[in-house]
Motif scaffolding. Structure first.
Motif, PDB file in Angstrom:
ATOM      1  N   PHE A   1      62.253  15.474 -86.451  1.00  0.00           N
ATOM      2  CA  PHE A   1      62.306  16.926 -86.320  1.00  0.00           C
ATOM      3  C   PHE A   1      63.759  17.398 -86.334  1.00  0.00           C
ATOM      4  CE2 PHE A   1      58.907  15.360 -83.286  1.00  0.00           C
ATOM      5  CZ  PHE A   1      57.933  15.286 -84.273  1.00  0.00           C
ATOM      6  N   GLY A   2      64.070  18.319 -87.239  1.00  0.00           N
ATOM      7  CA  GLY A   2      65.448  18.744 -87.439  1.00  0.00           C
ATOM      8  C   GLY A   2      66.005  19.569 -86.294  1.00  0.00           C
ATOM      9  N   ILE A   3      67.321  19.473 -86.092  1.00  0.00           N
ATOM     10  CA  ILE A   3      68.011  20.269 -85.084  1.00  0.00           C
ATOM     11  C   ILE A   3      69.139  21.055 -85.741  1.00  0.00           C
ATOM     12  CG2 ILE A   3      67.493  18.559 -83.305  1.00  0.00           C
ATOM     13  CD1 ILE A   3      70.535  17.831 -83.358  1.00  0.00           C
ATOM     14  N   ARG A   4      69.707  21.961 -84.992  1.00  0.00           N
ATOM     15  CA  ARG A   4      70.805  22.791 -85.466  1.00  0.00           C
ATOM     16  C   ARG A   4      72.144  22.107 -85.192  1.00  0.00           C
ATOM     17  NH1 ARG A   4      71.683  28.499 -86.147  1.00  0.00           N
ATOM     18  NH2 ARG A   4      73.798  29.120 -85.625  1.00  0.00           N
ATOM     19  N   TYR A   5      72.900  21.868 -86.239  1.00  0.00           N
ATOM     20  CA  TYR A   5      74.262  21.353 -86.102  1.00  0.00           C
ATOM     21  C   TYR A   5      75.298  22.447 -86.360  1.00  0.00           C
ATOM     22  CZ  TYR A   5      72.781  16.441 -85.882  1.00  0.00           C
ATOM     23  OH  TYR A   5      72.233  15.240 -85.500  1.00  0.00           O
ATOM     24  N   THR A   6      75.058  23.250 -87.397  1.00  0.00           N
ATOM     25  CA  THR A   6      75.978  24.327 -87.739  1.00  0.00           C
ATOM     26  C   THR A   6      75.166  25.582 -88.031  1.00  0.00           C
ATOM     27  OG1 THR A   6      75.989  24.007 -90.146  1.00  0.00           O
ATOM     28  CG2 THR A   6      77.460  22.588 -88.841  1.00  0.00           C
ATOM     29  N   GLU A   7      75.877  26.663 -88.301  1.00  0.00           N
ATOM     30  CA  GLU A   7      75.193  27.932 -88.572  1.00  0.00           C
ATOM     31  C   GLU A   7      74.365  27.885 -89.853  1.00  0.00           C
ATOM     32  OE1 GLU A   7      77.984  31.110 -88.435  1.00  0.00           O
ATOM     33  OE2 GLU A   7      78.388  30.897 -86.294  1.00  0.00           O
TER      34      GLU A   7
ATOM     35  N   MET B   1      84.131  32.310 -81.913  1.00  0.00           N
ATOM     36  CA  MET B   1      83.193  31.657 -80.988  1.00  0.00           C
ATOM     37  C   MET B   1      81.943  31.230 -81.737  1.00  0.00           C
ATOM     38  SD  MET B   1      81.307  33.371 -77.708  1.00  0.00           S
ATOM     39  CE  MET B   1      79.940  32.552 -76.903  1.00  0.00           C
ATOM     40  N   SER B   2      81.524  29.977 -81.558  1.00  0.00           N
ATOM     41  CA  SER B   2      80.315  29.495 -82.211  1.00  0.00           C
ATOM     42  C   SER B   2      79.095  30.175 -81.622  1.00  0.00           C
ATOM     43  CB  SER B   2      80.176  27.980 -82.031  1.00  0.00           C
ATOM     44  OG  SER B   2      78.901  27.551 -82.421  1.00  0.00           O
ATOM     45  N   SER B   3      78.125  30.482 -82.491  1.00  0.00           N
ATOM     46  CA  SER B   3      76.897  31.098 -82.022  1.00  0.00           C
ATOM     47  C   SER B   3      76.050  30.132 -81.205  1.00  0.00           C
ATOM     48  CB  SER B   3      76.074  31.598 -83.221  1.00  0.00           C
ATOM     49  OG  SER B   3      75.737  30.516 -84.071  1.00  0.00           O
ATOM     50  N   ASP B   4      76.403  28.828 -81.210  1.00  0.00           N
ATOM     51  CA  ASP B   4      75.646  27.843 -80.453  1.00  0.00           C
ATOM     52  C   ASP B   4      76.082  27.775 -78.987  1.00  0.00           C
ATOM     53  OD1 ASP B   4      74.005  27.030 -82.496  1.00  0.00           O
ATOM     54  OD2 ASP B   4      75.442  25.564 -83.242  1.00  0.00           O
ATOM     55  N   ILE B   5      77.127  28.502 -78.617  1.00  0.00           N
ATOM     56  CA  ILE B   5      77.581  28.531 -77.231  1.00  0.00           C
ATOM     57  C   ILE B   5      77.160  29.860 -76.618  1.00  0.00           C
ATOM     58  CG2 ILE B   5      79.585  28.561 -75.725  1.00  0.00           C
ATOM     59  CD1 ILE B   5      79.117  25.857 -76.831  1.00  0.00           C
ATOM     60  N   SER B   6      76.261  29.790 -75.667  1.00  0.00           N
ATOM     61  CA  SER B   6      75.777  31.002 -75.005  1.00  0.00           C
ATOM     62  C   SER B   6      76.689  31.353 -73.847  1.00  0.00           C
ATOM     63  CB  SER B   6      74.349  30.799 -74.499  1.00  0.00           C
ATOM     64  OG  SER B   6      74.340  29.861 -73.441  1.00  0.00           O
ATOM     65  N   GLN B   7      76.538  32.564 -73.342  1.00  0.00           N
ATOM     66  CA  GLN B   7      77.339  32.997 -72.203  1.00  0.00           C
ATOM     67  C   GLN B   7      77.063  32.137 -70.976  1.00  0.00           C
ATOM     68  OE1 GLN B   7      79.774  35.217 -71.972  1.00  0.00           O
ATOM     69  NE2 GLN B   7      79.650  35.677 -74.153  1.00  0.00           N
ATOM     70  N   ILE B   8      75.866  31.597 -70.871  1.00  0.00           N
ATOM     71  CA  ILE B   8      75.522  30.756 -69.724  1.00  0.00           C
ATOM     72  C   ILE B   8      76.387  29.503 -69.695  1.00  0.00           C
ATOM     73  CG2 ILE B   8      73.656  29.368 -68.710  1.00  0.00           C
ATOM     74  CD1 ILE B   8      71.667  31.349 -69.846  1.00  0.00           C
ATOM     75  N   GLN B   9      76.854  29.083 -70.848  1.00  0.00           N
ATOM     76  CA  GLN B   9      77.636  27.857 -70.925  1.00  0.00           C
ATOM     77  C   GLN B   9      79.136  28.105 -70.798  1.00  0.00           C
ATOM     78  OE1 GLN B   9      75.449  26.913 -74.688  1.00  0.00           O
ATOM     79  NE2 GLN B   9      75.563  24.828 -73.915  1.00  0.00           N
ATOM     80  N   ILE B  10      79.507  29.303 -70.452  1.00  0.00           N
ATOM     81  CA  ILE B  10      80.911  29.631 -70.234  1.00  0.00           C
ATOM     82  C   ILE B  10      81.065  30.098 -68.797  1.00  0.00           C
ATOM     83  CG2 ILE B  10      82.833  31.097 -70.935  1.00  0.00           C
ATOM     84  CD1 ILE B  10      81.489  31.297 -73.686  1.00  0.00           C
TER      85      ILE B  10
ATOM     86  N   TYR C   1      79.273  19.347 -88.331  1.00  0.00           N
ATOM     87  CA  TYR C   1      79.242  19.774 -86.931  1.00  0.00           C
ATOM     88  C   TYR C   1      80.041  21.054 -86.763  1.00  0.00           C
ATOM     89  CZ  TYR C   1      77.631  15.058 -85.609  1.00  0.00           C
ATOM     90  OH  TYR C   1      76.927  13.899 -85.478  1.00  0.00           O
ATOM     91  N   ASP C   2      79.822  21.700 -85.629  1.00  0.00           N
ATOM     92  CA  ASP C   2      80.666  22.801 -85.188  1.00  0.00           C
ATOM     93  C   ASP C   2      81.480  22.351 -83.983  1.00  0.00           C
ATOM     94  OD1 ASP C   2      80.256  24.871 -86.954  1.00  0.00           O
ATOM     95  OD2 ASP C   2      78.545  25.702 -85.876  1.00  0.00           O
ATOM     96  N   ALA C   3      82.599  23.034 -83.739  1.00  0.00           N
ATOM     97  CA  ALA C   3      83.435  22.723 -82.584  1.00  0.00           C
ATOM     98  C   ALA C   3      84.034  24.006 -82.027  1.00  0.00           C
ATOM     99  CB  ALA C   3      84.551  21.751 -82.966  1.00  0.00           C
ATOM    100  N   VAL C   4      84.385  23.958 -80.750  1.00  0.00           N
ATOM    101  CA  VAL C   4      85.063  25.072 -80.083  1.00  0.00           C
ATOM    102  C   VAL C   4      86.160  24.505 -79.200  1.00  0.00           C
ATOM    103  CG1 VAL C   4      83.005  26.551 -80.055  1.00  0.00           C
ATOM    104  CG2 VAL C   4      83.476  25.041 -78.106  1.00  0.00           C
ATOM    105  N   LEU C   5      87.089  25.356 -78.810  1.00  0.00           N
ATOM    106  CA  LEU C   5      88.070  24.967 -77.800  1.00  0.00           C
ATOM    107  C   LEU C   5      87.405  25.063 -76.433  1.00  0.00           C
ATOM    108  CD1 LEU C   5      91.521  26.528 -78.764  1.00  0.00           C
ATOM    109  CD2 LEU C   5      90.767  24.152 -78.938  1.00  0.00           C
ATOM    110  N   ALA C   6      87.395  23.948 -75.711  1.00  0.00           N
ATOM    111  CA  ALA C   6      86.717  23.931 -74.421  1.00  0.00           C
ATOM    112  C   ALA C   6      87.390  24.857 -73.412  1.00  0.00           C
ATOM    113  CB  ALA C   6      86.686  22.506 -73.867  1.00  0.00           C
TER     114      ALA C   6
ATOM    115  N   LEU D   1      79.934  19.975 -80.912  1.00  0.00           N
ATOM    116  CA  LEU D   1      78.619  20.299 -80.366  1.00  0.00           C
ATOM    117  C   LEU D   1      77.516  19.468 -81.013  1.00  0.00           C
ATOM    118  CD1 LEU D   1      79.074  24.182 -80.568  1.00  0.00           C
ATOM    119  CD2 LEU D   1      79.877  22.605 -78.788  1.00  0.00           C
ATOM    120  N   ALA D   2      76.447  19.271 -80.252  1.00  0.00           N
ATOM    121  CA  ALA D   2      75.234  18.600 -80.742  1.00  0.00           C
ATOM    122  C   ALA D   2      75.522  17.193 -81.264  1.00  0.00           C
ATOM    123  CB  ALA D   2      74.536  19.451 -81.807  1.00  0.00           C
TER     124      ALA D   2
END
Length: 435
Positions: A250-256, A1-10, A339-344, A386-387
């Motif tokens: 301004f930089g953003i987070r794409y991967t860990e 599980m990517s650290s960019d996906i919080s429990q709120i988004q599941i 980028y990072d990706a997850v199974l939806a 993501l992102a």
């Protein structure tokens, strides 16, 4: 599980949730490939920027850099949050006009604006044209004379500050295609030309030092240098700027691997640096404008794909192919963006393998992610990148004659079509038969 996906988004079904909507439901309704924006994320980031200025008690404008992603719905959303936009082409300006965007909140950038584009800007009395070169000053001077019109302008300058970022994104250094150089005296000469024309109102100066920047110091140096320049101009000819525009990047987070500070923290540092230097030079405090694009649109966007074929190369790697690719996100192929990706359908599923995520386009370089840890996938699974909200759809093409995807805005669980999916008929609508 990517650290960019919080429990709120599941959600309770264990599926990825975007803006309160189940990603799989969105796919069922709109098909893939699909671009989805979480509208609340966009609103919240604009609010964070606005709060920094208000907490620092300075006049300001948050101007969304629409080259990151532009469409009628996006411009209307930005307007709802009382933000400005900057445009870089006649097409973006036309989109703003069709969106009913307030023209006095529009800034026009570009290093080679055409006569037609400048005329459109003058005819619609946009808020400000950011002048980039002497040719443009001459063009605008003639247009204003011919139309008996007036317009606000700013000068884009290159402050000689190089950002620590990808070389193609370094736009603030002296050797740049953008802006008037400070060191050689170009900027001062441009100032004299503008001030000599009573049809142009000189609001201030602008600089943009790069993109996807993680370090505050470059912004602080650039901001201080801009105020030093204004201090010099004030001493020499009495010019007082109303606006200092420090751009974006301004930089953003794409991967860990990415560890940026919150975008609004860049702005807080910039404002404090400007206030300090203006006070030291006894200059009136100007309004501070920023032009965030990626940091507003990027984290809010998701690209949803359906998994198709798979190729296993024994002892080397496995390829998992999706139904999109460089046509809807060219950044990985163009300059190795990651980028990072997850199974939806199961973002929490533990990784079982590391694969290369490939696109469907007829190019060996059509690789979306070089190394992605994923659970075991099968055809029909939905992969979420993501992102992807900045410079994905904005740079999309019809390469291989593939239609561009639909774009969906989602807020509080309600989905709305922002851009419809192109059809095959759309692909040939400009074609003419051979005579």
């Amino acid at each position: 599980m990517s650290s960019d996906i919080s429990q709120i988004q599941i959600n309770q079904a264990g599926h990825l949730e975007i803006g309160g909507a189940d990603a799989l439901d969105l796919v069922k309704k709109y098909k893939t490939p699909l671009v989805v924006y979480d509208v609340s994320s966009i609103r919240n980031q604009i609010h964070h920027f606005q709060k920094v200025f208000e907490d620092n008690h300075v006049d300001y404008a948050v101007s969304y850099a629409s080259k990151a992603f532009a469409c009628i719905a996006m411009f209307q959303l930005v307007n709802q949050e009382n933000a400005h936009i900057d445009v870089v082409s006649g097409g973006e300006l036309y989109t703003a006009i069709k969106a009913g965007f307030p023209m006095d909140h529009v800034s026009f950038h570009g290093n080679n604006k055409s006569v037609e584009e400048l005329e459109m800007a003058v005819d619609h009395q946009i808020g400000v044209i950011i002048l980039d070169n002497f040719h443009e000053i001459a063009l605008l001077k003639q247009i204003l004379k011919d139309k008996d019109a007036h317009i606000n302008v700013m000068l884009r300058v290159t402050p000689g500050v190089s950002a620590h970022t990808h070389e193609y994104d370094q736009t603030g250094q002296t050797d740049s295609k953008f802006g008037f150089d400070l060191q050689s005296g170009q900027a001062r000469k441009a100032l004299d030309e503008v001030l000599a024309d009573q049809r142009m109102t000189m609001l201030g100066i602008h600089a943009h030092i790069g993109s996807q920047i993680f370090e505050v110091k470059g912004f602080e140096l650039a901001a201080t240098k801009l105020i030093d320049t204004l201090g010099q101009w004030h001493k020499e000819i009495g010019y007082v700027a109303k606006v200092v525009n420090v751009g974006g990047g301004f930089g953003i987070r794409y991967t860990e691997k990415d560890d940026p500070i919150a975008p609004e923290m860049f702005v807080d540092a910039i404002v404090k640096a400007i206030k300090k230097r203006a006070r030291e030079l006894a200059l009136p405090m100007p309004a501070v404008w920023i032009e965030p694009g990626r940091s507003i649109a990027g984290p809010a966007g998701y690209n949803l794909y359906t998994v198709g074929s798979r190729k296993d190369v024994p002892g080397i790697r496995s390829y998992v192919t999706v139904d999109g690719g460089m046509g809807d996100n060219i950044r990985p192929a163009l300059y190795q963006a990651e980028y990072d990706a997850v199974l939806a359908n199961d973002p929490k599923a533990p990784a079982k393998e590391t694969v290369r995520v490939a696109g469907k386009y007829c190019e060996s370089g059509d690789i979306l992610i070089q190394k992605q840890a994923l659970p075991q996938t099968k055809p029909g699974d939905v992969l979420a990148m993501l992102a992807t909200g900045a410079y994905g759809y904005a740079m999309a093409s019809n390469y291989n004659r593939n239609p561009r995807p639909a774009v969906i805005f989602v807020e509080n669980g309600q989905d709305n079509l922002a851009i419809r999916r192109e059809t095959f008929e759309d692909l040939i609508r400009l074609d003419q038969p051979l005579e």
